[in-house]
Design a protein around this motif. Sequence first.
Motif, PDB file in Angstrom:
ATOM      1  N   VAL A   1      43.991  48.998  37.723  1.00  0.00           N
ATOM      2  CA  VAL A   1      43.124  47.832  37.516  1.00  0.00           C
ATOM      3  C   VAL A   1      43.961  46.582  37.305  1.00  0.00           C
ATOM      4  O   VAL A   1      43.642  45.505  37.829  1.00  0.00           O
ATOM      5  CB  VAL A   1      42.183  48.065  36.315  1.00  0.00           C
TER       6      VAL A   1
ATOM      7  N   ARG B   1      37.758  45.918  37.580  1.00  0.00           N
ATOM      8  CA  ARG B   1      38.286  44.823  38.397  1.00  0.00           C
ATOM      9  C   ARG B   1      37.322  43.638  38.417  1.00  0.00           C
ATOM     10  O   ARG B   1      37.735  42.492  38.226  1.00  0.00           O
ATOM     11  CB  ARG B   1      38.538  45.310  39.825  1.00  0.00           C
TER      12      ARG B   1
ATOM     13  N   ILE C   1      38.452  38.084  43.835  1.00  0.00           N
ATOM     14  CA  ILE C   1      38.161  39.393  43.252  1.00  0.00           C
ATOM     15  C   ILE C   1      36.705  39.783  43.467  1.00  0.00           C
ATOM     16  O   ILE C   1      36.384  40.957  43.674  1.00  0.00           O
ATOM     17  CB  ILE C   1      38.509  39.393  41.748  1.00  0.00           C
TER      18      ILE C   1
ATOM     19  N   LEU D   1      45.050  45.327  40.566  1.00  0.00           N
ATOM     20  CA  LEU D   1      43.957  44.758  41.354  1.00  0.00           C
ATOM     21  C   LEU D   1      43.431  43.447  40.774  1.00  0.00           C
ATOM     22  O   LEU D   1      42.794  42.674  41.492  1.00  0.00           O
ATOM     23  CB  LEU D   1      42.813  45.775  41.438  1.00  0.00           C
ATOM     24  N   VAL D   2      43.693  43.198  39.490  1.00  0.00           N
ATOM     25  CA  VAL D   2      43.257  41.950  38.862  1.00  0.00           C
ATOM     26  C   VAL D   2      44.365  40.900  38.914  1.00  0.00           C
ATOM     27  O   VAL D   2      44.119  39.731  39.244  1.00  0.00           O
ATOM     28  CB  VAL D   2      42.827  42.202  37.401  1.00  0.00           C
TER      29      VAL D   2
ATOM     30  N   GLY E   1      38.210  40.309  36.365  1.00  0.00           N
ATOM     31  CA  GLY E   1      38.457  39.084  37.115  1.00  0.00           C
ATOM     32  C   GLY E   1      37.585  37.933  36.655  1.00  0.00           C
ATOM     33  O   GLY E   1      38.050  36.795  36.497  1.00  0.00           O
TER      34      GLY E   1
ATOM     35  N   SER F   1      45.603  40.387  31.913  1.00  0.00           N
ATOM     36  CA  SER F   1      45.596  41.533  32.819  1.00  0.00           C
ATOM     37  C   SER F   1      46.168  42.766  32.133  1.00  0.00           C
ATOM     38  O   SER F   1      45.638  43.881  32.278  1.00  0.00           O
ATOM     39  CB  SER F   1      46.401  41.214  34.082  1.00  0.00           C
TER      40      SER F   1
ATOM     41  N   THR G   1      37.321  47.996  47.612  1.00  0.00           N
ATOM     42  CA  THR G   1      37.681  48.654  46.355  1.00  0.00           C
ATOM     43  C   THR G   1      36.783  49.859  46.107  1.00  0.00           C
ATOM     44  O   THR G   1      37.253  50.917  45.670  1.00  0.00           O
ATOM     45  CB  THR G   1      37.580  47.666  45.181  1.00  0.00           C
TER      46      THR G   1
ATOM     47  N   ALA H   1      43.318  47.328  47.656  1.00  0.00           N
ATOM     48  CA  ALA H   1      42.841  48.604  47.119  1.00  0.00           C
ATOM     49  C   ALA H   1      43.370  49.772  47.944  1.00  0.00           C
ATOM     50  O   ALA H   1      43.749  50.813  47.391  1.00  0.00           O
ATOM     51  CB  ALA H   1      41.311  48.625  47.089  1.00  0.00           C
TER      52      ALA H   1
ATOM     53  N   SER I   1      43.914  40.387  48.826  1.00  0.00           N
ATOM     54  CA  SER I   1      42.945  41.053  47.950  1.00  0.00           C
ATOM     55  C   SER I   1      41.937  41.891  48.720  1.00  0.00           C
ATOM     56  O   SER I   1      41.355  42.819  48.169  1.00  0.00           O
ATOM     57  CB  SER I   1      42.199  40.014  47.103  1.00  0.00           C
TER      58      SER I   1
END
Length: 310
Positions: A262, A135, A112, A265-266, A139, A299, A121, A246, A242
């Motif tokens: 978010v 994010r 992340i 993305l996490v 993370g 999350s 991102t 995004a 990862s």
Amino acid sequence: MLGLRAFTGEQDSIGVPGLTADLVTLATSVIIESLPFVVLGVLLSIVVQAWLPEDLLMRYLPNSPVLRRAAISLFGIALPVCECGNVPLARGLVMKGFTVPESMTFLLAAPIINPITILTTHQAFGFDDGILVGRILGGLAIANIVGWLFSLHPQPNSLLEGRFAAQCAAGSHAHSQSRYEKSLDIFMRESSVLMPAVFIGSLIAGAIQVAVPRDVLVTLGSNPLWSILAMMLLAFVISVCSSVDAFFILPFASTFMPGSIVTFLVFGPIIDIKMLAIMRTTFTVKVLAQLSLVVALMSALIGLVINYVA
């Protein structure tokens, strides 16, 4: 595959059902996307185990366990490797003498906060709706809290998968090898363990993507809670890297709330089908179940806070 393409290139179909073709395409795309990072991760693991001085990584770390894990969670800033490549690197840290919770903290945070992930991102979302900041901070928070929770275990080495635990216990035999011999041995060992997991995890991810209609997920995007659950399910199924996730999720930003983006993305870089298959080479099934539950709850909490605050 190249020969088959050469002989059938002018044909629209060679009798392969549409779902099967989609399955092969999706699984292959995940493999192609993740394989270079797995190889890079193995090479970095070799550098850590065979070429760095014994105490280099530990020399400047704080003595306090909490501060030590916090520092380790920042290692990913210097390592442009996605989550797939971080697994062999985390294994190398354990072999180097790091505790299991410390290597787990690195494993969860690194994909992340790696610079490529942060750059992509920002390129996709900028600082809009707190997605980039959420994010990064989310993370780091998840990685350090999970590391702290597993540090409470009375026997941390029991968290490791049996064969890998045995390798760690027998690691001292490698001192009789030259660095080149040790490097080759690590490459062969790590590749033989991780490559099958990548292929199996990618195939499962492709199969579920074919079976789950994405339209069903999109209809849930406007609800603060259901949008988060839908994004977690999507992240788990898609298993996208990862460093590019995004851009993958960007088209959903107009229909899903910021907190759910978010959450995607996490949660995705830590827990997805491909990652669970790869992490199974290192941790027990019980540990992976506990890890998945804790990461999912945290999350979702991060996403809910952003949905109601942003």
